[in-house]
Design a protein around this motif. Structure first.
Motif, PDB file in Angstrom:
ATOM      1  N   ALA A  25      10.130 -27.177 -79.683  1.00 42.83           N
ATOM      2  CA  ALA A  25      10.208 -26.032 -78.783  1.00 42.83           C
ATOM      3  C   ALA A  25      10.708 -24.838 -79.817  1.00 42.83           C
ATOM      4  O   ALA A  25      11.270 -25.161 -80.770  1.00 42.83           O
ATOM      5  CB  ALA A  25      11.015 -26.337 -77.795  1.00 42.83           C
ATOM      6  N   TYR A  26      10.527 -23.688 -79.309  1.00 49.77           N
ATOM      7  CA  TYR A  26      11.331 -22.725 -79.972  1.00 49.77           C
ATOM      8  C   TYR A  26      11.466 -21.474 -78.912  1.00 49.77           C
ATOM      9  O   TYR A  26      11.015 -21.494 -77.876  1.00 49.77           O
ATOM     10  CB  TYR A  26      10.259 -21.953 -81.061  1.00 49.77           C
ATOM     11  CG  TYR A  26       9.015 -21.616 -80.601  1.00 49.77           C
ATOM     12  CD1 TYR A  26       8.909 -20.288 -79.905  1.00 49.77           C
ATOM     13  CD2 TYR A  26       7.846 -22.316 -80.877  1.00 49.77           C
ATOM     14  CE1 TYR A  26       7.614 -19.972 -79.517  1.00 49.77           C
ATOM     15  CE2 TYR A  26       6.467 -21.832 -80.125  1.00 49.77           C
ATOM     16  CZ  TYR A  26       6.300 -20.622 -79.716  1.00 49.77           C
ATOM     17  OH  TYR A  26       5.293 -20.240 -79.184  1.00 49.77           O
ATOM     18  N   THR A  27      12.584 -20.640 -79.292  1.00 48.47           N
ATOM     19  CA  THR A  27      12.837 -19.473 -78.696  1.00 48.47           C
ATOM     20  C   THR A  27      13.029 -18.385 -79.819  1.00 48.47           C
ATOM     21  O   THR A  27      12.698 -18.518 -80.844  1.00 48.47           O
ATOM     22  CB  THR A  27      14.326 -19.316 -77.987  1.00 48.47           C
ATOM     23  OG1 THR A  27      15.416 -19.702 -78.970  1.00 48.47           O
ATOM     24  CG2 THR A  27      14.485 -20.756 -77.178  1.00 48.47           C
ATOM     25  N   ASP A  28      13.398 -17.065 -79.361  1.00 45.54           N
ATOM     26  CA  ASP A  28      13.502 -16.001 -80.301  1.00 45.54           C
ATOM     27  C   ASP A  28      14.406 -16.428 -81.340  1.00 45.54           C
ATOM     28  O   ASP A  28      14.483 -15.753 -82.587  1.00 45.54           O
ATOM     29  CB  ASP A  28      13.948 -14.677 -79.547  1.00 45.54           C
ATOM     30  CG  ASP A  28      12.813 -14.078 -78.758  1.00 45.54           C
ATOM     31  OD1 ASP A  28      11.634 -14.736 -78.849  1.00 45.54           O
ATOM     32  OD2 ASP A  28      13.034 -13.189 -78.155  1.00 45.54           O
ATOM     33  N   ASN A  29      15.528 -17.210 -81.068  1.00 43.03           N
ATOM     34  CA  ASN A  29      16.663 -17.427 -81.850  1.00 43.03           C
ATOM     35  C   ASN A  29      16.921 -18.968 -82.404  1.00 43.03           C
ATOM     36  O   ASN A  29      17.738 -19.342 -82.893  1.00 43.03           O
ATOM     37  CB  ASN A  29      18.076 -17.203 -81.410  1.00 43.03           C
ATOM     38  CG  ASN A  29      17.957 -15.547 -80.722  1.00 43.03           C
ATOM     39  OD1 ASN A  29      17.659 -14.634 -81.668  1.00 43.03           O
ATOM     40  ND2 ASN A  29      18.227 -15.345 -79.666  1.00 43.03           N
ATOM     41  N   SER A  30      15.805 -19.757 -82.155  1.00 41.87           N
ATOM     42  CA  SER A  30      16.186 -21.207 -82.486  1.00 41.87           C
ATOM     43  C   SER A  30      14.795 -22.041 -82.398  1.00 41.87           C
ATOM     44  O   SER A  30      13.582 -21.608 -81.688  1.00 41.87           O
ATOM     45  CB  SER A  30      17.361 -21.726 -81.799  1.00 41.87           C
ATOM     46  OG  SER A  30      16.753 -21.940 -80.361  1.00 41.87           O
TER      47      SER A  30
END
Length: 132
Positions: A25-30
């Motif tokens: 998984a990913y987000t804008d910051n990780s």
């Protein structure tokens, strides 16, 4: 969907780890790799993770950052430049070109997806991920 992970709106099916490290998984910051969250620039390969990759932003990329990948002998480097695709000066990654190593430059979300696909195919790929 059974066996799916949901993380800040991005959903990946549970990955087959037989080919090594995968991004779940990913987000804008990780990103989440094998259940571990990384929130700083990261280099990921099937057989290793290099946390806290030196450049903390696109603007701080240097020739040395790319030259270090040559000794890892990948087929391809997938550079994720954050939420916005940005192209570094070609002289920064000249060492890769001279060594016959390909480079693809894309947003970090696209780089995460591309890394997973290429790793699942058994390709020797480096995911070099920068966050906003």
């Amino acid at each position: 969907m059974p066996g799916a992970a949901i993380f800040a709106g991005m959903k990946f099916s549970v990955a087959d780890q037989s080919n090594g490290n995968t991004i779940h998984a990913y987000t804008d910051n990780s990103v989440v790799v094998n259940g571990i969250t990384f929130s700083k620039s990261l280099v990921i390969m099937a057989d290793r993770i290099i946390p806290d990759w030196r450049p903390d932003s696109f603007q701080s990329l240097s020739e040395e950052d790319f030259a270090a990948f040559v000794e890892l002998c990948p087929d391809l480097v997938v550079l994720g430049t954050g939420q916005r695709q940005q192209f570094p000066d070609p002289r920064l990654y000249r060492a890769l070109i001279d060594a016959g190593i390909g480079i693809e430059i894309m947003t970090t979300p696209a780089a995460c997806r591309t890394y997973n696909i290429l790793t699942s195919e058994g390709r020797k790929v480096i995911g070099a991920l920068l966050f906003n």
